[in-house]
Scaffold this motif. Structure first.
Motif, PDB file in Angstrom:
ATOM      1  N   ASN A 783      20.247  17.289  -0.913  1.00  0.00           N
ATOM      2  CA  ASN A 783      19.998  16.038  -1.609  1.00  0.00           C
ATOM      3  C   ASN A 783      21.085  15.763  -2.643  1.00  0.00           C
ATOM      4  OD1 ASN A 783      19.368  17.942  -3.523  1.00  0.00           O
ATOM      5  ND2 ASN A 783      17.448  16.985  -4.177  1.00  0.00           N
ATOM      6  N   THR A 784      22.279  16.270  -2.372  1.00  0.00           N
ATOM      7  CA  THR A 784      23.464  16.086  -3.223  1.00  0.00           C
ATOM      8  C   THR A 784      23.122  16.256  -4.699  1.00  0.00           C
ATOM      9  OG1 THR A 784      23.184  13.671  -3.266  1.00  0.00           O
ATOM     10  CG2 THR A 784      24.601  14.586  -1.553  1.00  0.00           C
ATOM     11  N   GLY A 785      22.600  17.431  -5.001  1.00  0.00           N
ATOM     12  CA  GLY A 785      22.340  17.772  -6.397  1.00  0.00           C
ATOM     13  C   GLY A 785      21.211  17.007  -7.037  1.00  0.00           C
ATOM     14  N   GLY A 786      20.296  16.460  -6.251  1.00  0.00           N
ATOM     15  CA  GLY A 786      19.170  15.720  -6.804  1.00  0.00           C
ATOM     16  C   GLY A 786      19.426  14.248  -6.977  1.00  0.00           C
ATOM     17  N   THR A 787      20.625  13.767  -6.619  1.00  0.00           N
ATOM     18  CA  THR A 787      20.914  12.336  -6.784  1.00  0.00           C
ATOM     19  C   THR A 787      20.227  11.494  -5.713  1.00  0.00           C
ATOM     20  OG1 THR A 787      22.932  12.443  -5.452  1.00  0.00           O
ATOM     21  CG2 THR A 787      23.139  12.875  -7.815  1.00  0.00           C
ATOM     22  N   LEU A 788      19.919  12.093  -4.560  1.00  0.00           N
ATOM     23  CA  LEU A 788      19.233  11.384  -3.471  1.00  0.00           C
ATOM     24  C   LEU A 788      17.917  12.110  -3.194  1.00  0.00           C
ATOM     25  CD1 LEU A 788      22.301  10.853  -1.090  1.00  0.00           C
ATOM     26  CD2 LEU A 788      21.377   9.265  -2.794  1.00  0.00           C
ATOM     27  N   PRO A 789      16.863  11.799  -3.949  1.00  0.00           N
ATOM     28  CA  PRO A 789      15.652  12.619  -3.898  1.00  0.00           C
ATOM     29  C   PRO A 789      14.730  12.363  -2.722  1.00  0.00           C
ATOM     30  CG  PRO A 789      15.420  10.888  -5.527  1.00  0.00           C
ATOM     31  CD  PRO A 789      16.828  10.804  -5.035  1.00  0.00           C
ATOM     32  N   TYR A 790      14.943  11.271  -1.941  1.00  0.00           N
ATOM     33  CA  TYR A 790      13.984  10.934  -0.892  1.00  0.00           C
ATOM     34  C   TYR A 790      14.646  10.852   0.479  1.00  0.00           C
ATOM     35  CZ  TYR A 790      10.947   9.859  -4.795  1.00  0.00           C
ATOM     36  OH  TYR A 790      10.203   9.960  -5.938  1.00  0.00           O
ATOM     37  N   SER A 791      13.860  11.153   1.510  1.00  0.00           N
ATOM     38  CA  SER A 791      14.339  11.118   2.886  1.00  0.00           C
ATOM     39  C   SER A 791      14.284   9.696   3.436  1.00  0.00           C
ATOM     40  CB  SER A 791      13.483  12.033   3.773  1.00  0.00           C
ATOM     41  OG  SER A 791      13.774  11.825   5.133  1.00  0.00           O
ATOM     42  N   THR A 792      15.336   9.299   4.166  1.00  0.00           N
ATOM     43  CA  THR A 792      15.341   7.972   4.789  1.00  0.00           C
ATOM     44  C   THR A 792      14.405   7.902   5.992  1.00  0.00           C
ATOM     45  OG1 THR A 792      17.208   8.565   6.215  1.00  0.00           O
ATOM     46  CG2 THR A 792      17.727   7.574   4.093  1.00  0.00           C
ATOM     47  N   PHE A 793      13.846   9.050   6.416  1.00  0.00           N
ATOM     48  CA  PHE A 793      12.900   9.049   7.535  1.00  0.00           C
ATOM     49  C   PHE A 793      11.484   8.688   7.097  1.00  0.00           C
ATOM     50  CE2 PHE A 793      16.235  11.934   9.096  1.00  0.00           C
ATOM     51  CZ  PHE A 793      16.480  11.370  10.337  1.00  0.00           C
ATOM     52  N   SER A 794      11.242   8.544   5.803  1.00  0.00           N
ATOM     53  CA  SER A 794       9.896   8.224   5.338  1.00  0.00           C
ATOM     54  C   SER A 794       9.387   6.954   6.014  1.00  0.00           C
ATOM     55  CB  SER A 794       9.881   8.030   3.819  1.00  0.00           C
ATOM     56  OG  SER A 794       8.625   7.504   3.402  1.00  0.00           O
ATOM     57  N   PRO A 795       8.226   6.997   6.686  1.00  0.00           N
ATOM     58  CA  PRO A 795       7.762   5.830   7.444  1.00  0.00           C
ATOM     59  C   PRO A 795       7.293   4.675   6.575  1.00  0.00           C
ATOM     60  CG  PRO A 795       6.114   7.557   7.481  1.00  0.00           C
ATOM     61  CD  PRO A 795       7.332   8.150   6.833  1.00  0.00           C
ATOM     62  N   TYR A 796       7.066   4.910   5.291  1.00  0.00           N
ATOM     63  CA  TYR A 796       6.645   3.829   4.406  1.00  0.00           C
ATOM     64  C   TYR A 796       7.607   3.657   3.226  1.00  0.00           C
ATOM     65  CZ  TYR A 796       4.613   7.843   1.970  1.00  0.00           C
ATOM     66  OH  TYR A 796       4.430   9.055   1.352  1.00  0.00           O
ATOM     67  N   GLY A 797       8.811   4.172   3.371  1.00  0.00           N
ATOM     68  CA  GLY A 797       9.800   4.012   2.322  1.00  0.00           C
ATOM     69  C   GLY A 797       9.539   4.910   1.132  1.00  0.00           C
ATOM     70  N   PHE A 798      10.167   4.563   0.009  1.00  0.00           N
ATOM     71  CA  PHE A 798       9.992   5.368  -1.206  1.00  0.00           C
ATOM     72  C   PHE A 798      10.168   4.483  -2.441  1.00  0.00           C
ATOM     73  CE2 PHE A 798      14.006   6.133   1.019  1.00  0.00           C
ATOM     74  CZ  PHE A 798      14.925   5.537   0.174  1.00  0.00           C
ATOM     75  N   ASN A 799       9.572   3.272  -2.364  1.00  0.00           N
ATOM     76  CA  ASN A 799       9.672   2.336  -3.485  1.00  0.00           C
ATOM     77  C   ASN A 799       8.445   2.337  -4.387  1.00  0.00           C
ATOM     78  OD1 ASN A 799      12.263   1.214  -3.014  1.00  0.00           O
ATOM     79  ND2 ASN A 799      11.436  -0.069  -1.377  1.00  0.00           N
ATOM     80  N   GLY A 800       7.307   2.847  -3.880  1.00  0.00           N
ATOM     81  CA  GLY A 800       6.110   2.876  -4.705  1.00  0.00           C
ATOM     82  C   GLY A 800       5.281   1.609  -4.598  1.00  0.00           C
ATOM     83  N   ARG A 801       4.465   1.366  -5.627  1.00  0.00           N
ATOM     84  CA  ARG A 801       3.510   0.256  -5.626  1.00  0.00           C
ATOM     85  C   ARG A 801       4.225  -1.095  -5.706  1.00  0.00           C
ATOM     86  NH1 ARG A 801       1.169   1.269 -10.168  1.00  0.00           N
ATOM     87  NH2 ARG A 801      -0.453   2.651  -9.304  1.00  0.00           N
ATOM     88  N   TYR A 802       3.713  -2.061  -4.918  1.00  0.00           N
ATOM     89  CA  TYR A 802       4.272  -3.417  -4.915  1.00  0.00           C
ATOM     90  C   TYR A 802       3.135  -4.411  -5.137  1.00  0.00           C
ATOM     91  CZ  TYR A 802       6.606  -7.655  -3.226  1.00  0.00           C
ATOM     92  OH  TYR A 802       7.132  -8.923  -3.118  1.00  0.00           O
ATOM     93  N   VAL A 803       3.293  -5.308  -6.110  1.00  0.00           N
ATOM     94  CA  VAL A 803       2.291  -6.307  -6.461  1.00  0.00           C
ATOM     95  C   VAL A 803       2.852  -7.686  -6.142  1.00  0.00           C
ATOM     96  CG1 VAL A 803       0.833  -7.246  -8.292  1.00  0.00           C
ATOM     97  CG2 VAL A 803       1.420  -4.813  -8.293  1.00  0.00           C
ATOM     98  N   TYR A 804       2.047  -8.534  -5.490  1.00  0.00           N
ATOM     99  CA  TYR A 804       2.565  -9.841  -5.077  1.00  0.00           C
ATOM    100  C   TYR A 804       1.495 -10.915  -5.215  1.00  0.00           C
ATOM    101  CZ  TYR A 804      -0.059  -8.967  -0.768  1.00  0.00           C
ATOM    102  OH  TYR A 804      -1.055  -8.704   0.136  1.00  0.00           O
ATOM    103  N   ALA A 805       1.952 -12.161  -5.174  1.00  0.00           N
ATOM    104  CA  ALA A 805       1.064 -13.333  -5.178  1.00  0.00           C
ATOM    105  C   ALA A 805       1.692 -14.401  -4.302  1.00  0.00           C
ATOM    106  CB  ALA A 805       0.852 -13.854  -6.601  1.00  0.00           C
ATOM    107  N   ARG A 806       0.834 -15.270  -3.736  1.00  0.00           N
ATOM    108  CA  ARG A 806       1.328 -16.293  -2.831  1.00  0.00           C
ATOM    109  C   ARG A 806       0.429 -17.521  -2.933  1.00  0.00           C
ATOM    110  NH1 ARG A 806       1.504 -13.490   2.056  1.00  0.00           N
ATOM    111  NH2 ARG A 806      -0.687 -13.997   2.421  1.00  0.00           N
ATOM    112  N   ALA A 807       1.034 -18.707  -2.849  1.00  0.00           N
ATOM    113  CA  ALA A 807       0.295 -19.965  -2.820  1.00  0.00           C
ATOM    114  C   ALA A 807       0.723 -20.735  -1.587  1.00  0.00           C
ATOM    115  CB  ALA A 807       0.569 -20.788  -4.083  1.00  0.00           C
ATOM    116  N   ALA A 808      -0.250 -21.286  -0.859  1.00  0.00           N
ATOM    117  CA  ALA A 808       0.040 -22.046   0.358  1.00  0.00           C
ATOM    118  C   ALA A 808      -0.691 -23.373   0.304  1.00  0.00           C
ATOM    119  CB  ALA A 808      -0.384 -21.255   1.587  1.00  0.00           C
ATOM    120  N   TYR A 809      -0.014 -24.432   0.718  1.00  0.00           N
ATOM    121  CA  TYR A 809      -0.609 -25.775   0.795  1.00  0.00           C
ATOM    122  C   TYR A 809      -0.507 -26.257   2.234  1.00  0.00           C
ATOM    123  CZ  TYR A 809      -1.509 -30.711  -0.085  1.00  0.00           C
ATOM    124  OH  TYR A 809      -2.039 -31.987  -0.054  1.00  0.00           O
TER     125      TYR A 809
END
Length: 811
Positions: A783-809
């Protein structure tokens, strides 16, 4: 719908599936096939609680030419996902939405992967991304120009780019989880994704949405409009426009590798999603012109600009030697990519003398161009520019197609037999455009050395095919279909594919289905001709190092000097047997087991660290690299798995409705044969297909995935809850001691919507409990000395919680 059918069954049945199925089940499969019957699976989807028509009754158009086939009586497992299902996921990315709805689909979020960071691949049933065929309105969709040549899921593939199609333009998606090369031609080994666009003049909607990750980054904004209008003579046209922006995310760690570095202890690297701006435009139209004749067409345009980070270049190449005076504190090259996708289909269809016919012309192209910024060409010293044009890739597809179908009254059959015939001409072209001289001179631009004039060029091929399909109902309980397709390619010869499927209903509530087929995937022109020399991060003796690496097309002198041979088509044999149980109209289950044997799988070779003798051989050709790679027919594999789907819809007291879904996929891939190592490599103690390359094919994606979903509606309120369990996966290395197994994890998503008048207001949270995959261990400096802590093979990424809102007319 463009259906391309059938081929020779001698290859199909050459390897009996006894290794997958116990003898009683195998006997049932053979009996069902001989009887001509197949089973249907219920819809695997996040069924909306306000659905009025049970999805099992919906007529399908994928994998059949009959006008009466529904999900409940299909002879192969098929999922139907509505626009509401897609919207309920909360994602504006089609690939991400599908991965949340389909347990059999994997769509990771690779980072620091050159073009793959902007054109991400999706895997169905754990197979290569380019072994799934994508259709739009039943017509073959072109594949991406980007070749995934970095160490990511789907390494070596160039599949269709799902995220070029806006979710707001889609009416529904039909996913056929079965081999279908006999019906649709090349690529349909794992299955078929058929995207059906919204049609008709009625109904319009504007949507505005946005969100952000809990870390405070990755802000997203999306605006879309979908509207229809009436044309003369009863025609219509629908238009879609979408504008998206995504801010970058970064989960990199601080750099503590060298205390002598000026920026020691800071976060210098970026690991996460790139910044993205995308414009999508779409059109779908039909115009009756006389009697039963109808002119139709649809077109899509997508332009995506991304800014992705390469690997951090430290200030010093040793404890004292400065890398370049232009960046005395070190630098992070930036890859500014532009993906431009264009697709146009025009056709005319009608009915004459009991024949339904459809003639169409299909053109699609994907272009990828790249600028490298905040970089340097070390060979130019202090005189080097810091911005470079690295060149472009372009893939083009042209298809002319004629489909014919009719119903025939045959004595003894419950319903008329459906006969379909067709012919198709296809032309492929792949172009590589050189970058500016400074981008490839000497060591080339850091981050991504440009395409050289010797890499540039154009390759073409064409193919012609004929196909036939027969579907019959022998009784109210028993149906069967047979498809055959013969195709001739200008570059490697002829291929024939066939499929036999059947369904038998033991009762009104319970049915069995089975299918056997052989298939193929033609090597893409990108795999045959992709050539470039660039700098890559390669693990050597457990340490990550930057090495000048050449990727060579199999016809180049450099590849031939390293033992390359012309690529052959991949050939597959698919077997499946399943059962569908629907004890009540609102309750259904399906279980489908399958085995997919693939010979001559095309893989990107391992990184061949060249000894001085081979470097000298390539240097005589003007190629100066320390490592090399090329494509090869590497492996024979067998994939065995099971899909389980359950749906339940319930009317509650007080007017509320509840829809529950269960989906599970388990698949396991093993290697049955490895291609012999070329003599020249064996003489230099090199392996063309190394351990890491083999294990990426078998263990780098989760072996299982479970989804549990619920949709509850009451009055103006609608809630959606989903739990997804992603199984464990392995990031393999050539040294077994450095392998890392990542544990299973459960991700929760929640959303709520409120309708008032013409407005619908929505809010949701993806990854509610803020789950992250395991971090990469520091073992061997992977992981190049800890600078790249996560695997790119993760099936759900490594970004954490995502909060969103949407309005439709809507109006």
């Amino acid at each position: 719908m463009h259906v391309t059918p059938f081929s020779t069954l001698s290859a199909t049945f050459s390897t009996p599936p006894a290794v997958l199925f116990p003898r009683p089940l195998l006997g049932m499969l053979v009996a069902a096939l001989l009887a001509g019957e197949t089973l249907t699976t219920p819809v695997q989807a996040q069924t909306q609680a306000d659905t009025t028509l049970p999805e099992a009754q919906n007529v399908i158009v994928t994998g059949t030419r009959s006008t009466r086939r529904t999900v409940s009586d299909s002879e192969a497992p098929i999922d139907v996902l509505s626009s509401k299902d897609l919207q309920a996921t909360g994602s504006s990315e089609l690939g991400t939405a599908l991965s949340r709805l389909l347990p059999s689909l994997n769509f990771p979020r690779p980072a620091i992967a050159d073009g793959t960071s902007s054109a991400r691949p999706a895997q169905l049933r754990g197979l290569s991304p380019d072994q799934t065929l994508v259709l739009v309105n039943g017509k073959r969709w072109h594949t991406s120009a980007v070749v995934n040549v970095n160490g990511t899921a789907g390494r070596g593939s160039a599949p269709a780019d799902l995220n070029t199609i806006p979710v707001s333009a889609i009416e529904r998606i039909e996913v056929l989880r079965d081999g279908a090369a006999a019906q649709y031609g090349s690529d349909a080994i794992a299955g078929v994704i058929n995207i059906i666009l919204k049609r008709g003049a009625e109904g319009s909607e504007i949507q505005l949405g946005g969100g952000q990750y809990s870390k405070g980054d990755g802000r997203q904004e999306t605006f879309s409009v979908n509207t229809g209008t009436v044309l003369d003579n009863g025609g219509w046209v629908r238009l879609t426009a979408e504008q998206k922006h995504q801010g970058e995310t970064n989960r990199a760690g601080a750099d503590f590798r060298n205390p002598a570095e000026p920026l020691y202890g800071r976060v210098n690297q970026k690991q996460g999603d790139p910044e993205l701006r995308q414009t999508n435009l779409g059109l779908n139209a039909a115009l009756p012109i006389s009697g039963a004749l109808e002119l139709y067409g649809f077109a899509q345009f997508s332009r995506r600009n991304t800014d992705a980070a390469a690997t951090w270049r430290t200030a010093y190449t040793s404890s004292t030697k400065l890398r370049t005076p232009l960046y005395p504190q070190g630098f992070l090259p930036n890859e500014a990519a532009m993906n431009t996708d264009v697709s146009t289909v025009v056709g005319i269809r009608g009915k004459s003398d009991s024949w339904r016919w459809d003639a169409s012309l299909n053109y699609g192209s994907s272009e990828f161009s790249l600028d490298v910024n905040n970089s340097v060409n070390l060979s130019l010293g202090a005189a080097s520019p810091t911005r470079f044009y690295a060149g472009k890739l372009k893939n083009t597809l042209t298809v002319a197609n004629l489909d014919l179908a009719r119903e025939l009254d045959v004595a003894g059959l419950t319903n008329p037999l459906t006969l379909a015939l067709g012919a198709e001409y296809r032309r492929d072209q792949y172009d590589i455009g050189a970058g500016e001289p400074n981008s490839y001179f000497g060591s080339g631009a850091q981050g991504f050395a440009g395409f050289q004039p010797s890499n540039a060029g154009s390759s073409q091929r064409h193919s012609a095919s004929v196909y036939a399909n027969v579907e019959a109902e022998f009784s109210r309980q028993f149906s069967s279909s047979f498809a055959l397709r013969h195709e001739n390619y200008s570059d490697f010869g002829s291929v024939t594919a066939g499929k036999l499927s059947a369904r038998y209903a033991l009762s009104e509530q319970f049915a069995l289905r089975a299918a056997a087929s052989n298939g193929f995937r033609a090597p893409s022109l990108a795999q045959q001709g992709y050539t470039i020399s660039t700098t890559n991060l390669i693990t050597i003796n457990g340490t990550s190092q930057l090495v000048d690496t050449g990727t060579f097309g199999v016809a180049t002198a450099a590849a031939k000097a390293l033992g390359a041979k012309p690529l052959e088509a991949e050939k597959s044999r698919n077997y499946s047997i399943g059962a569908v149980w629907q004890p009540r109209q609102n309750l259904s289950f399906s279980v489908d087991t399958y085995q997919i044997d693939i010979d001559n799988r095309i893989l990107y070779s391992g990184n061949l660290i060249l000894p001085a003798s081979l470097q000298s051989v390539l240097a005589q050709q003007g190629v100066l690299v320390g490592a090399a790679r090329y494509f090869t027919n590497a492996l024979d594999t067998s994939t065995r798995g099971v899909d389980v789907v359950g749906t339940y819809q319930l009317n509650l007291s007080g007017g509320g409705k509840l829809g529950l879904t269960l989906g599970y996929n388990h698949n396991d891939t093993s290697v049955s044969h490895v291609t012999a190592n070329p003599v020249v490599l064996a003489q230099n103690n090199l392996l063309l297909i190394d351990r890491q390359t083999i294990l990426r094919t078998t263990v780098a994606s989760p072996k299982d995935k479970l989804t549990l979903g619920s949709d509850y509606s009451s009055g103006s309120w609608l809630t959606h809850l989903q739990a997804t369990r992603y199984g464990s996966f392995v990031s393999p290395q050539n040294n077994p001691a450095l392998d890392q197994t990542y544990g299973a994890n459960i991700v929760f998503d929640a959303a709520v919507s409120y309708r008032t008048g013409r407005w619908t207001l929505s809010a949701g949270v993806d990854n509610l409990t803020d789950q992250y995959p395991d971090q990469v261990t520091s073992s061997g400096n992977l992981n190049t000395g800890g600078t790249l802590p996560y695997s790119t093979f993760s099936p759900y990424g490594f970004n954490g919680r995502y909060v969103y809102a949407r309005a439709a007319y809507a109006w």
